[in-house]
Design a protein around this motif. Sequence first.
Motif, PDB file in Angstrom:
ATOM      1  N   VAL A 138       0.831  -1.210   0.000  1.00  0.00           N
ATOM      2  CA  VAL A 138       0.000   0.000   0.000  1.00  0.00           C
ATOM      3  C   VAL A 138       0.861   1.255   0.000  1.00  0.00           C
ATOM      4  N   TYR A 139       1.864   1.305   0.862  1.00  0.00           N
ATOM      5  CA  TYR A 139       2.690   2.508   0.975  1.00  0.00           C
ATOM      6  C   TYR A 139       3.452   2.784  -0.318  1.00  0.00           C
ATOM      7  N   PHE A 140       4.027   1.762  -0.928  1.00  0.00           N
ATOM      8  CA  PHE A 140       4.774   1.992  -2.157  1.00  0.00           C
ATOM      9  C   PHE A 140       3.853   2.338  -3.323  1.00  0.00           C
ATOM     10  N   SER A 141       2.628   1.851  -3.306  1.00  0.00           N
ATOM     11  CA  SER A 141       1.670   2.251  -4.335  1.00  0.00           C
ATOM     12  C   SER A 141       1.334   3.738  -4.209  1.00  0.00           C
ATOM     13  N   ILE A 142       1.104   4.197  -2.986  1.00  0.00           N
ATOM     14  CA  ILE A 142       0.840   5.616  -2.767  1.00  0.00           C
ATOM     15  C   ILE A 142       2.071   6.452  -3.100  1.00  0.00           C
ATOM     16  N   LEU A 143       3.250   5.955  -2.731  1.00  0.00           N
ATOM     17  CA  LEU A 143       4.491   6.669  -3.035  1.00  0.00           C
ATOM     18  C   LEU A 143       4.675   6.827  -4.546  1.00  0.00           C
ATOM     19  N   TYR A 144       4.363   5.803  -5.299  1.00  0.00           N
ATOM     20  CA  TYR A 144       4.494   5.877  -6.761  1.00  0.00           C
ATOM     21  C   TYR A 144       3.552   6.937  -7.336  1.00  0.00           C
ATOM     22  N   LEU A 145       2.305   6.953  -6.848  1.00  0.00           N
ATOM     23  CA  LEU A 145       1.348   7.945  -7.339  1.00  0.00           C
ATOM     24  C   LEU A 145       1.788   9.361  -6.985  1.00  0.00           C
ATOM     25  N   ARG A 146       2.326   9.550  -5.799  1.00  0.00           N
ATOM     26  CA  ARG A 146       2.793  10.882  -5.400  1.00  0.00           C
ATOM     27  C   ARG A 146       4.045  11.282  -6.170  1.00  0.00           C
ATOM     28  N   TYR A 147       4.859  10.318  -6.536  1.00  0.00           N
ATOM     29  CA  TYR A 147       6.030  10.627  -7.363  1.00  0.00           C
ATOM     30  C   TYR A 147       5.603  11.044  -8.770  1.00  0.00           C
ATOM     31  N   VAL A 237      10.989  16.054   3.706  1.00  0.00           N
ATOM     32  CA  VAL A 237      10.754  14.774   3.056  1.00  0.00           C
ATOM     33  C   VAL A 237       9.285  14.385   3.203  1.00  0.00           C
ATOM     34  N   ASP A 238       8.729  13.785   2.180  1.00  0.00           N
ATOM     35  CA  ASP A 238       7.327  13.380   2.185  1.00  0.00           C
ATOM     36  C   ASP A 238       7.113  12.233   3.177  1.00  0.00           C
ATOM     37  N   LEU A 239       5.919  12.217   3.790  1.00  0.00           N
ATOM     38  CA  LEU A 239       5.609  11.190   4.779  1.00  0.00           C
ATOM     39  C   LEU A 239       5.745   9.788   4.211  1.00  0.00           C
ATOM     40  N   PHE A 240       5.308   9.615   2.968  1.00  0.00           N
ATOM     41  CA  PHE A 240       5.259   8.266   2.414  1.00  0.00           C
ATOM     42  C   PHE A 240       6.632   7.772   1.977  1.00  0.00           C
ATOM     43  N   VAL A 241       7.613   8.647   1.889  1.00  0.00           N
ATOM     44  CA  VAL A 241       8.983   8.177   1.702  1.00  0.00           C
ATOM     45  C   VAL A 241       9.452   7.475   2.972  1.00  0.00           C
ATOM     46  N   VAL A 242       9.192   8.100   4.121  1.00  0.00           N
ATOM     47  CA  VAL A 242       9.574   7.506   5.402  1.00  0.00           C
ATOM     48  C   VAL A 242       8.789   6.226   5.659  1.00  0.00           C
TER      49      VAL A 242
END
Length: 389
Positions: A138-147, A237-242
């Motif tokens: 879930v986190y990496f999916s959100i991170l990809y969309l935010r990237y 740094v963005d939350l979803f990177v952490v």
Amino acid sequence: MAPPSPITCRPSAARHPLLLRVPTARAATLGLGLGLPRTEAVVALRAHVRRIEAEPWASALVAVSRNRREEAVRCAAAGEVTGSTGVGRSAGMEVALAAAAVVAMGTGNRVLYKLALVPLRQYPFFLAQFATFGYVVVYFSILYLRYQAGIVTDEMLSLPQKPFLVVGLLEAFAAASGMAAGDLSCLAASSICYLFEEALQNQRDNWMLSSGCRCHNNCSKEIIFIDAAKKLKGGSVDLFVVNSYGSAYQALFMCLLLPFLSKLWGVPFHLLPTYIKDGAACFLNMGSLSSGCEGAPLLPLLFVLVNMGFNISLLHLLKISSAVVSSLASTFSVPLSIYAFTLPLPYIGVASSLPPGFVAGAAVLTAGLLVYSLPQGQHSGNSFRNRND
């Protein structure tokens, strides 16, 4: 001199749009359109443009444009939009709202964990593994969309990985030992002596290990935000990177420490595949092992979703305040969880009744949190972080 009007860009059908911006009288002076050779007209026009750029209002316009670009870059690095902060909304109000979200999500997290263990009472280790690897996806999916949206930058993704590795290791131990503590983890951080008198020795050790890991974990994440602000030159740094990197390393350490963790949970390592298989059948509430798994998969899924929301809200509060404030907000949900367990919750059965000493301890805990929080009103926002910059 009146300030220049906002500059808007639109397509032009003219082949040389600059020529159209020269006033008629000035064009006559320059000799444009009066039969001068083209080369001489262009040279005169360039001199005219240089004179315009030397005027004070032009210099001010360039400075404003530069400031706007720099502000947009800083906001993009912080995962925000220029001008997104509401008018009159103070940093203290933002911290208060974030703390309220942590308290609400923390209460729901503790209650739903207890409910999730009703169908998975025999498979708590499966629930821990399911949550851990589910968060990575879930986190990496959100991170990809935010990237893709430009919120997460390449500079954020290229931050040093060692701090995230430490966070992942601490989260792995905190999650494993916390769930191994069983009912005691539902009231973590309450520090009420009655719990330690009634609990088994194994539960007490696991609870203490989980609490210590979570405290160090919060401090490590705060250090990440402080160091990232320096490396990103004022950005954040963005939350979803952490969250993404931390969850990835947590899953990695969960796999590497499976022999130790399975022993901690009382599951023989050679029986772990069978245990995971049976846990999945109970989670799906299917097959011959579905008896006694009533409430699955709804209750475990609700716990995972609320736990994810709790982690995100807690990290957001830590980012805009400090590890101390986030820990206090998380602790404040303990007395609310105590009260929730006295209600007739579904699947649990008879509501719990608490002895007077327990209620008094919760009251002392709440009073201590309130007294400690009162002086913090004048140090809102990132005061703790600013002292470390």
